[in-house]
Scaffold this active site. Structure first.
Site, PDB file in Angstrom:
ATOM      1  N   GLY A  32      77.598   1.027 -30.482  1.00  0.00           N
ATOM      2  CA  GLY A  32      77.587   1.854 -31.563  1.00  0.00           C
ATOM      3  C   GLY A  32      79.000   2.655 -31.846  1.00  0.00           C
ATOM      4  CG  LEU A  33      80.100   3.604 -35.800  1.00  0.00           C
ATOM      5  CD1 LEU A  33      79.656   4.551 -36.947  1.00  0.00           C
ATOM      6  CD2 LEU A  33      81.438   3.023 -36.029  1.00  0.00           C
ATOM      7  CB  SER A  34      83.094   7.398 -31.613  1.00  0.00           C
ATOM      8  OG  SER A  34      83.301   8.706 -30.933  1.00  0.00           O
ATOM      9  CB  SER A 106      81.326  -2.919 -26.919  1.00  0.00           C
ATOM     10  OG  SER A 106      80.078  -2.390 -27.122  1.00  0.00           O
TER      11      SER A 106
END
Length: 197
Positions: A32-34, A106
């Protein structure tokens, strides 16, 4: 590429280690996003699994970049190599009979698919920690989105570098719509249904 290398089979097998540990092994791959909450969720989940007597280990993106991947940057090629190495390390934990939790952005589907291909069917559980970019920016505990928007961080996922959403993850955890405990319970339920617990 090294040549003249032959795989050496060991007497103690993955199945032997799983039986000793009392549970199946596998990879819980959080993507997932930061600032979506991957590391926080993985950490709380690992504590719950540990409390239940399961053998676990957590591989976190930032922590790994302090050691085994400290030579890598954030170019697309380095991101791919980062995930390839993590996939190989996670595979060793699966062979050791443990549940390994990996919390990495990722961003590329192909890299996550490569990591999946390293282990047997059913041993890779892709968990998409879905969270709107607006919520991620509001949380932003490290101040990275602000730096990326100011041009201080090139190739930042979600801003100047792409994030490819998982096509068919085993689980989607909507981390901006449910509590942390609800997210943990969602994953625990899945693990129970699949016979990991």
């Amino acid at each position: 590429m090294a040549q003249n290398i032959v795989w050496h089979n060991t007497t103690v097998t993955k199945k032997d280690r799983q039986e000793l540990n009392g549970h199946k092994s596998g990879i819980l791959w959080f993507t997932g996003l930061s600032a979506s909450g991957k590391s926080t969720l993985a950490n709380v989940l690992e504590k719950e699994l540990h409390t239940r007597g399961l053998r676990t280990y957590l591989l976190d993106g930032d922590n790994i970049r302090h050691g085994i991947n400290k030579d890598l940057g954030f170019s697309p090629e380095d991101r791919t190599e980062n995930i390839r190495r993590i996939g190989e390390v996670a595979k060793l934990f699966v062979d050791a009979g443990a549940l390994v939790l990996t919390a990495f952005i990722s961003p590329y589907q192909a890299d996550r698919q490569l990591a999946r291909s390293l282990v047997d069917e059913g041993e890779f559980i892709e968990i998409y920690v879905k969270c709107s970019i607006e919520t991620c920016e509001q949380r932003d505990p490290k101040g990275l989105y602000k730096k990326a928007k100011n041009g201080e961080i090139p190739q930042f996922t979600g801003i100047s570098s792409p994030y490819e959403e998982p096509e068919k993850p085993e689980l989607i955890v909507e981390n901006d719509k449910q509590t942390l405990q609800q997210s943990v319970e969602q994953i625990i339920t899945y693990l129970e249904e699949k016979g990991f617990i």
